[in-house]
Design an enzyme around this catalytic site. Structure first.
Site, PDB file in Angstrom:
ATOM      1  N   ARG A  12      -8.777  -0.183   4.936  1.00 21.24           N
ATOM      2  CA  ARG A  12      -7.911   0.804   4.283  1.00 21.24           C
ATOM      3  C   ARG A  12      -6.568   0.187   3.902  1.00 21.24           C
ATOM      4  NH1 ARG A  12      -6.795   6.082   7.429  1.00 21.24           N
ATOM      5  NH2 ARG A  12      -5.404   6.181   5.644  1.00 21.24           N
ATOM      6  N   ARG A  20      -4.535  10.995   4.531  1.00 22.76           N
ATOM      7  CA  ARG A  20      -3.598  12.112   4.525  1.00 22.76           C
ATOM      8  C   ARG A  20      -2.456  11.912   3.524  1.00 22.76           C
ATOM      9  NH1 ARG A  20       0.888  12.344   7.144  1.00 22.76           N
ATOM     10  NH2 ARG A  20       0.725  14.389   8.093  1.00 22.76           N
ATOM     11  N   LYS A  56       0.835  -1.213   0.000  1.00 21.93           N
ATOM     12  CA  LYS A  56       0.000   0.000   0.000  1.00 21.93           C
ATOM     13  C   LYS A  56       0.868   1.261   0.000  1.00 21.93           C
ATOM     14  CE  LYS A  56      -1.676   1.687   4.064  1.00 21.93           C
ATOM     15  NZ  LYS A  56      -1.461   3.126   4.256  1.00 21.93           N
ATOM     16  N   ASN A  57       1.837   1.300   0.910  1.00 19.81           N
ATOM     17  CA  ASN A  57       2.596   2.544   1.082  1.00 19.81           C
ATOM     18  C   ASN A  57       3.529   2.832  -0.087  1.00 19.81           C
ATOM     19  OD1 ASN A  57       1.262   2.966   3.425  1.00 19.81           O
ATOM     20  ND2 ASN A  57       2.971   2.460   4.787  1.00 19.81           N
ATOM     21  N   ASP A 103       4.592   0.452  12.100  1.00 20.05           N
ATOM     22  CA  ASP A 103       3.338  -0.113  11.570  1.00 20.05           C
ATOM     23  C   ASP A 103       3.123  -1.567  12.001  1.00 20.05           C
ATOM     24  OD1 ASP A 103       2.664   2.241  10.407  1.00 20.05           O
ATOM     25  OD2 ASP A 103       3.030   1.620   8.337  1.00 20.05           O
TER      26      ASP A 103
HETATM   27  C1  UD1 Z   1       4.470   6.666   6.399  1.00 18.28           C
HETATM   28  C2  UD1 Z   1       3.519   5.501   6.242  1.00 18.28           C
HETATM   29  C3  UD1 Z   1       3.008   5.044   7.597  1.00 18.28           C
HETATM   30  C4  UD1 Z   1       4.181   4.750   8.532  1.00 18.28           C
HETATM   31  C5  UD1 Z   1       5.151   5.930   8.572  1.00 18.28           C
HETATM   32  C6  UD1 Z   1       6.400   5.631   9.368  1.00 18.28           C
HETATM   33  C7  UD1 Z   1       2.483   5.928   4.108  1.00 18.28           C
HETATM   34  C8  UD1 Z   1       1.257   6.250   3.359  1.00 18.28           C
HETATM   35  N1  UD1 Z   1       2.403   5.925   5.419  1.00 18.28           N
HETATM   36  O1  UD1 Z   1       3.715   7.722   6.979  1.00 18.28           O
HETATM   37  O2  UD1 Z   1       2.219   3.879   7.411  1.00 18.28           O
HETATM   38  O3  UD1 Z   1       3.680   4.526   9.828  1.00 18.28           O
HETATM   39  O4  UD1 Z   1       5.562   6.280   7.244  1.00 18.28           O
HETATM   40  O5  UD1 Z   1       7.041   4.494   8.879  1.00 18.28           O
HETATM   41  O6  UD1 Z   1       3.515   5.639   3.530  1.00 18.28           O
HETATM   42  N2  UD1 Z   1       6.684  14.326  10.891  1.00 18.28           N
HETATM   43  C9  UD1 Z   1       6.791  15.665  11.211  1.00 18.28           C
HETATM   44  N3  UD1 Z   1       6.759  16.565  10.186  1.00 18.28           N
HETATM   45  C10 UD1 Z   1       6.618  16.181   8.884  1.00 18.28           C
HETATM   46  C11 UD1 Z   1       6.506  14.813   8.571  1.00 18.28           C
HETATM   47  C12 UD1 Z   1       6.549  13.898   9.608  1.00 18.28           C
HETATM   48  O7  UD1 Z   1       6.926  16.045  12.373  1.00 18.28           O
HETATM   49  O8  UD1 Z   1       6.597  17.054   8.001  1.00 18.28           O
HETATM   50  C13 UD1 Z   1       6.697  13.335  11.989  1.00 18.28           C
HETATM   51  C14 UD1 Z   1       5.350  12.626  12.113  1.00 18.28           C
HETATM   52  O9  UD1 Z   1       4.434  13.370  12.907  1.00 18.28           O
HETATM   53  C15 UD1 Z   1       5.752  11.322  12.763  1.00 18.28           C
HETATM   54  C16 UD1 Z   1       7.142  11.058  12.161  1.00 18.28           C
HETATM   55  O10 UD1 Z   1       7.608  12.304  11.674  1.00 18.28           O
HETATM   56  O11 UD1 Z   1       5.866  11.470  14.140  1.00 18.28           O
HETATM   57  C17 UD1 Z   1       7.168  10.015  11.048  1.00 18.28           C
HETATM   58  O12 UD1 Z   1       6.318  10.419  10.022  1.00 18.28           O
HETATM   59  P1  UD1 Z   1       6.563  10.000   8.504  1.00 18.28           P
HETATM   60  O13 UD1 Z   1       7.786   9.166   8.378  1.00 18.28           O
HETATM   61  O14 UD1 Z   1       6.477  11.244   7.682  1.00 18.28           O
HETATM   62  O15 UD1 Z   1       5.300   9.102   8.223  1.00 18.28           O
HETATM   63  P2  UD1 Z   1       4.311   9.203   6.985  1.00 18.28           P
HETATM   64  O16 UD1 Z   1       5.069   9.436   5.732  1.00 18.28           O
HETATM   65  O17 UD1 Z   1       3.202  10.125   7.336  1.00 18.28           O
END
Ligand code: UD1
Length: 423
Positions: free
Chosen positions: A396, A92, A22-23, A304
């Site tokens: 999802r 998101r 999915k991701n 995850d």
């Molecule tokens: C992706 C995955 C999700 C997984 C996560 C971590 C998808 C669709 N989702 O989510 O399933 O759990 O990676 O492996 O691929 N953060 C900030 N600012 C930002 C971006 C992130 O503070 O601009 C923080 C987030 O709040 C969180 C951490 O960084 O605490 C990790 O987030 P991130 O690696 O960005 O996860 P996603 O890409 O949202």
């Protein structure tokens, strides 16, 4: 709103095939916006998040159509730039269209995201990266407006190796003028999959899968055909389920190299793990033993799979300690596990899990995709029949979870929920 009704106590046996990740699929779909032509992505799972992303692409003017598990995306015409709230609020990850839209159109208007209930998930790192590349932002009526008439390469050092920020910035950088360096980049296999498709499309990327990526911007991309890698989180979920119930299952398309630490931990808990070229066999013949684990960005233990591991450890011999370092509120489902007789206390980002002899069935809810999978695992191992409400969260991320568990011998059925959805 459907629920799953799971009767626990059956050992899992047989083999199960893992779907496309999915991701990865979601980001490859966004990347198709870069090419003025018809992209074909194979091995896309039929799950709610991919259907939502297909709708996002449709709204942007890139018609998406399914042929079995392949998705054709035609981005040859002019693109719209607005992604509405009704779609971004469902998922998101829709914000990853920002990067390709900025690269191709020089502007984008994207509703501010909602999404999974696991802490305040910011997008500041995405935006800081785009700003360094010359983009400017304004906000109105819940929308983020981004403009970048001339996107240029930049040195970008991420405060945290965010998966989404690395991918979004990568998809903008491939079409920018000059060279972009992303430092402290995320290294997840899904990022390597995205980089592989972008390179096939004509992008110039060095260092995908390492902490420093160097991207040399190019003009124009070719539409390609690309196959999504198998879903390591789904593979891990089945592996943990077998450890919770006992039994022996071959996970077809499970890639051991994407699950190193997870398989090590399951071994520590008492499982026998046999990794082959394109499958992993997991066998468990005893009650799981306690283990400690800490979630971290790849190659660390994946956040995850943390909820599913907590479900396993809830009925393990001894006391386990789990530390969650990636998301701040990812223990909210613990109350649901405790309703099934688990003995788990949380303190900040630590959880102490005192293994009980046996979990006992109770009505519970799926709070998000992975917390829902954790409740299914707990229910498979529990005494009695568990009702899991709000199973749309699980839908999802998992295709036909009940069908595949049933084929392994589990007693699982889907029914319309008798309860109102939680507000
Ligand atoms: C992706 C995955 C999700 C997984 C996560 C971590 C998808 C669709 N989702 O989510 O399933 O759990 O990676 O492996 O691929 N953060 C900030 N600012 C930002 C971006 C992130 O503070 O601009 C923080 C987030 O709040 C969180 C951490 O960084 O605490 C990790 O987030 P991130 O690696 O960005 O996860 P996603 O890409 O949202």
């Amino acid at each position: 709103m459907d629920r799953l009704v799971v009767t626990g106590g059956t050992r899992l046996h047989g083999s199960v095939r893992i779907s496309g990740a999915k991701n990865s699929a979601l980001k490859l779909m966004a990347a198709s916006l870069l090419a003025e032509g018809e992209t074909v992505i194979e091995n896309v799972p039929h799950i709610a998040d991919c259907l939502t992303m297909a709708e996002v692409l449709d709204r942007l003017g890139a018609g998406a159509s399914w042929e079995g598990s392949s998705l054709r995306i035609d981005a040859s015409g002019a693109l719209e730039v607005e992604t509405p709230y009704e779609l971004v609020s469902q998922m998101r990850a829709s914000i990853v269209v920002l990067g390709p839209l900025l690269a191709r159109q020089g502007r984008a208007r994207v509703a501010m995201p909602g999404g999974c209930n696991i802490g305040s998930r910011k997008i500041d790192l995405h935006l800081k990266g785009f700003e360094r590349m010359g983009a400017r932002f304004s906000y109105d009526h819940g929308f983020l407006n981004a403009t970048a008439p001339s996107l240029r390469g930049a040195m970008i050092s991420l405060d945290f190796p965010s998966v989404g920020a690395t991918e979004n910035i990568l998809m903008a950088a491939v079409g920018a003028t000059g060279t972009t360096v992303i430092e402290n980049a995320a290294r997840e296999p899904e990022i390597q999959d995205l980089a592989a498709m972008l390179v096939q499309m004509g992008a110039k990327i060095d260092g995908a899968g390492s902490t420093t990526m160097e991207i040399h911007g190019v003009d124009g991309f070719t539409a390609v055909r690309h196959r999504v890698i198998p879903d390591r989180i789904e593979a891990g979920t089945f592996a943990i389920a077998v450890c919770a119930t006992g039994g022996s299952v071959t996970i077809e398309e499970g890639r051991a190299e994407h699950l190193d630490l997870v398989l090590d931990k399951l071994g520590e808990a008492g499982a026998t793990v046999e990794a082959k070229d394109r499958s992993v066999r997991v066998e468990m013949s005893e009650r799981p033993r306690q283990i400690d684990l800490v979630t971290l960005p790849f190659p660390g233990f994946p956040t995850d799979l943390q909820p599913q591991m907590m479900a396993l450890l809830a009925a393990a011999r001894g006391t386990s300690i789990v530390t969650e370092n990636v998301f701040e509120s990812r223990f909210m489902f613990v109350d649901e596990l405790n309703r099934m007789g688990a003995d788990i206390r949380t303190e900040g980002h630590h959880a102490v899990i005192r293994g009980v002899d046996r979990l006992s069935a109770a009505p519970v809810r799926a709070l998000d995709i992975r917390a829902g999978a954790a409740m299914v695992i707990a229910a498979l191992a529990a005494d009695g029949t568990t009702d899991i409400a709000d199973i749309h969260h699980v839908d999802r991320g998992y295709e036909d979870l009940e069908g595949r568990l049933t084929s392994l011998g589990a007693e699982v059925r889907r029914e319309p929920s008798p309860w109102p959805a939680e507000r």
